[in-house]
Structures are given as C-alpha cells and as structure tokens.
Design a protein around this motif. Structure first.
Motif, short mmCIF file in Angstrom:
data_model
loop_
_atom_site.label_atom_id
_atom_site.label_comp_id
_atom_site.label_asym_id
_atom_site.label_seq_id
_atom_site.Cartn_x
_atom_site.Cartn_y
_atom_site.Cartn_z
N PHE A 147 0.83 -1.20 0.00
CA PHE A 147 0.00 0.00 0.00
C PHE A 147 0.87 1.25 0.00
CE2 PHE A 147 -2.67 -3.22 2.02
CZ PHE A 147 -3.89 -3.04 1.38
N LEU A 148 0.55 2.20 -0.87
CA LEU A 148 1.22 3.50 -0.91
C LEU A 148 0.17 4.58 -0.66
CD1 LEU A 148 3.20 1.56 -2.44
CD2 LEU A 148 3.89 3.56 -3.79
N HIS A 149 0.34 5.32 0.44
CA HIS A 149 -0.68 6.30 0.84
C HIS A 149 -0.58 7.58 0.01
CE1 HIS A 149 2.05 9.08 2.91
NE2 HIS A 149 2.67 8.03 3.43
N GLY A 150 -1.63 8.39 0.10
CA GLY A 150 -1.68 9.65 -0.62
C GLY A 150 -1.07 10.80 0.17
N PHE A 151 -1.01 11.97 -0.48
CA PHE A 151 -0.51 13.16 0.19
C PHE A 151 -1.43 13.50 1.37
CE2 PHE A 151 -0.68 17.69 0.99
CZ PHE A 151 0.66 17.98 1.20
N GLY A 152 -0.80 13.78 2.50
CA GLY A 152 -1.57 14.12 3.68
C GLY A 152 -2.16 12.94 4.42
N SER A 153 -1.78 11.75 4.01
CA SER A 153 -2.24 10.53 4.68
C SER A 153 -1.03 9.78 5.22
CB SER A 153 -3.03 9.65 3.70
OG SER A 153 -4.17 10.35 3.22
N THR A 154 -1.27 8.65 5.85
CA THR A 154 -0.19 7.83 6.39
C THR A 154 -0.53 6.36 6.20
OG1 THR A 154 -1.19 7.72 8.60
CG2 THR A 154 0.34 9.56 8.18
N LYS A 155 0.39 5.52 6.60
CA LYS A 155 0.21 4.08 6.49
C LYS A 155 -1.02 3.58 7.23
CE LYS A 155 3.43 3.24 10.37
NZ LYS A 155 3.49 4.68 10.75
N GLU A 156 -1.43 4.30 8.25
CA GLU A 156 -2.58 3.87 9.05
C GLU A 156 -3.89 3.91 8.27
OE1 GLU A 156 0.69 4.40 11.74
OE2 GLU A 156 -0.15 5.83 10.29
N ASP A 157 -3.90 4.56 7.11
CA ASP A 157 -5.07 4.49 6.23
C ASP A 157 -5.45 3.05 5.92
OD1 ASP A 157 -5.10 7.24 6.12
OD2 ASP A 157 -5.06 7.34 3.93
N TYR A 158 -4.47 2.15 5.99
CA TYR A 158 -4.68 0.78 5.55
C TYR A 158 -4.60 -0.24 6.69
CZ TYR A 158 -3.81 3.36 1.32
OH TYR A 158 -3.87 4.32 0.34
N SER A 181 -3.96 8.42 -4.75
CA SER A 181 -3.56 9.79 -5.05
C SER A 181 -2.05 9.87 -5.31
CB SER A 181 -4.01 10.70 -3.90
OG SER A 181 -3.95 12.05 -4.25
N MET A 182 -1.30 10.59 -4.50
CA MET A 182 0.16 10.64 -4.64
C MET A 182 0.75 9.25 -4.66
SD MET A 182 2.82 12.23 -1.82
CE MET A 182 2.61 10.86 -0.66
N GLY A 183 0.26 8.37 -3.80
CA GLY A 183 0.74 6.99 -3.77
C GLY A 183 0.34 6.22 -5.02
N GLY A 184 -0.80 6.58 -5.62
CA GLY A 184 -1.19 5.95 -6.88
C GLY A 184 -0.25 6.33 -8.00
N LEU A 185 0.18 7.59 -8.02
CA LEU A 185 1.15 8.03 -9.03
C LEU A 185 2.49 7.32 -8.83
CD1 LEU A 185 2.40 9.77 -11.20
CD2 LEU A 185 2.39 11.71 -9.63
N THR A 186 2.96 7.27 -7.59
CA THR A 186 4.20 6.55 -7.30
C THR A 186 4.07 5.07 -7.68
OG1 THR A 186 4.58 8.06 -5.43
CG2 THR A 186 5.91 6.05 -5.52
N GLU A 201 -7.84 6.87 -7.36
CA GLU A 201 -7.73 8.26 -7.79
C GLU A 201 -6.28 8.73 -7.83
OE1 GLU A 201 -10.46 11.28 -6.69
OE2 GLU A 201 -12.18 9.94 -6.62
N GLY A 202 -5.39 7.86 -8.30
CA GLY A 202 -4.01 8.27 -8.53
C GLY A 202 -3.92 9.09 -9.81
N ASN A 203 -2.91 9.93 -9.90
CA ASN A 203 -2.77 10.82 -11.05
C ASN A 203 -2.44 10.06 -12.32
OD1 ASN A 203 -2.40 12.37 -8.57
ND2 ASN A 203 -1.89 14.08 -9.91
#
Length: 274
Positions: A36-47, A107-112, A131-133
């Motif tokens: 899992f790669l989190h988005g901008f303004g988020s952290t690993k705890e999202d998952y 998001s940011m993690g989706g792009l990465t 919703e990654g870029n």
C-alpha cells in the motif's frame, strides 16, 4: 483462528547519500503480499484496518509512511518528491524481499505506484489505483502550488489547509484537520511540483494502460465526471465507483472500498461500474 496483527517496524534505508528512517506496518503471510502506498496528507494507518477484513487473511501486508510524512524521517526535506518516493518504494520491496505482489496506491501513492509498476512490469500481479494521477485534471490538490504561489512553505501549507477544510467534498474537513500532523511543510513543494510535472508531461495515461497486470481504477461518486473514465474502461481497466464518497474512500466509505479491493484481488472483479 485470529488473523496475525500488523507489526510496526522502523527501517533505515539509504538513498542518494541520505539516511532515511521509514516507519512501516508489516504482516508476514503465505499469500502474495499486498503493498500500500498512501496519498498526500495521509499515512500508512489508512490501511491498518485490512486486518479487520477476513478476505485478506493470509496475505502478507506492507504499508509505510513516505519520506516527509507520518513517522518517517528524511534529513533533507527539499529532496522529497515523487522520484524519491519511487526509490523508497523500491528499497522497501528489497528489504522485505518481495518478488511478486498486489499493489494499491491512493492519489500521490497511486502516481508513485504507477511508476513502480511501469518499472517492475510482471512483478505486479494487480494494481488498484485509488484516484491516482494519470492525467493533468487529477492535480486538483497539487496544482495549488502554482495557483497560490507563496515563497514561505509554512504560509503556503497553512493556506492550503484552510482552503481544503472549506472544500465542499466528502471528508475534506476531516482530511484537512490532520494535515499538519502528517506532512512536514518543507516537503510539500517538492511533492506537489513533481506531481504536476509528471501529470502534465509524464505520459502517465500511456504507462497506465500499457501495464501488463490487471488494473482497477477506484473513484468516489463525486468524481464520476473525470473525463477519462470511459477511455480507460474501454481499454480494459475495471472501474470501481465508491458511493457517498469523494477523493478519500478510506475515510468516507471504507467498507465499500475494502470490499472492492478484496473482490478485485481475489477474483479480478468488483461491484463498481464495469
């Protein structure tokens, strides 16, 4: 039998002459890892709630805070951007000796994650892009670095948080209230600038559609007007529309999000639009 809990681990990795401290959540397991790669303004705890869903029992799990975010530490925050996040992802895969895996990025993690999948090709079993870029229109957050220029990083971030807190979309206020605790202001410019540059000029759509793995694009109902949804669906990408949700399904409708991810990983399907 109770599922094995996630372990919080602190890793030291070296990239471009820097010593990074990366905070990760990890669970070993006999089934293919889910990264899992989190988005901008988020952290690993999202998952972290993955352990609450029996559909994922047995899967190894890796989630971590990107440099400049959460509990991870980067000594040179001006170097933080998508290229560094990509190198960090590669280092984490090497540390955990991951060879083939399912990939989920927001998001940011989706792009990465997209750039990672483009590099690793057959190693990626499936890619859930939340919703990654993949197009210039996806920079509704990151393009603010151009739309609201500020020489002071702290001031830009404070203004960004205020604007985000007042946005009318689902979970915007919830997301905004924790931003200052989850992102270092000095890392914001590099992240946003690299996201905009790649979205505008990185041929992300071509890379996304060319990936050999199974692909699902997840989006909230309030973003159902994204111009490219029909195009990517026609090119073999599964769509998962999450109801009562905007850019943050893990905050607004996590049950539907987890169900869609589980069904896609297990069966190659989902209950969203197809």
């Amino acid at each position: 039998m109770k599922p094995q809990p996630l372990q919080t681990q602190t890793l030291t990795i070296h990239i471009e002459g820097m010593e990074l401290t990366v905070s990760a959540l990890y669970r070993p397991g006999p089934k293919e890892p889910i990264v899992f790669l989190h988005g901008f303004g988020s952290t690993k705890e999202d998952y972290a709630d993955i352990v609450q869903h029996p559909a994922f029992d047995g899967h190894a799990v890796i989630a971590y805070d990107a440099p400049g975010c959460g509990a991870s530490i980067c000594p040179s925050l001006d170097k933080v951007g998508i290229p560094l996040l990509l190198q960090t992802a590669r280092a984490l895969l090497a540390h955990y000796r991951v060879e083939r895996f399912h990939l989920v990025g927001h998001s940011m993690g989706g792009l990465t994650a997209l750039l990672l999948a483009d590099e690793l090709k057959e190693a990626v079993l499936s890619f859930t892009d939340i919703e990654g870029n993949i197009a210039p229109e996806d920079c509704f957050l990151s393009r603010q670095i151009q739309e609201y220029p500020a020489s002071d990083a702290e001031q830009f971030f404070a203004d960004f948080i205020l604007r985000t807190s007042q946005a009318p979309d689902h979970a915007s206020a919830l997301y905004a209230t924790s931003l200052r605790h989850k992102v270092r202001p000095a890392a914001v410019r590099g992240i946003f600038t690299s996201m905009v540059g790649l979205s505008d000029n990185g041929q992300l759509m071509e890379k996304f559609l060319a990936l050999p793995c199974r692909k699902m694009f997840m989006y909230g109902t309030s973003n159902a007007g994204l111009s490219y949804l029909g195009h990517i669906q026609a090119n073999g990408v599964r769509l998962a529309e999450i109801p009562a949700c905007g850019h943050f399904p893990m905050y607004s409708n996590p049950v539907a999000m987890w169900q869609a991810v589980a069904e896609f990983i297990q069966h190659g399907g989902c209950r969203g639009s197809e």
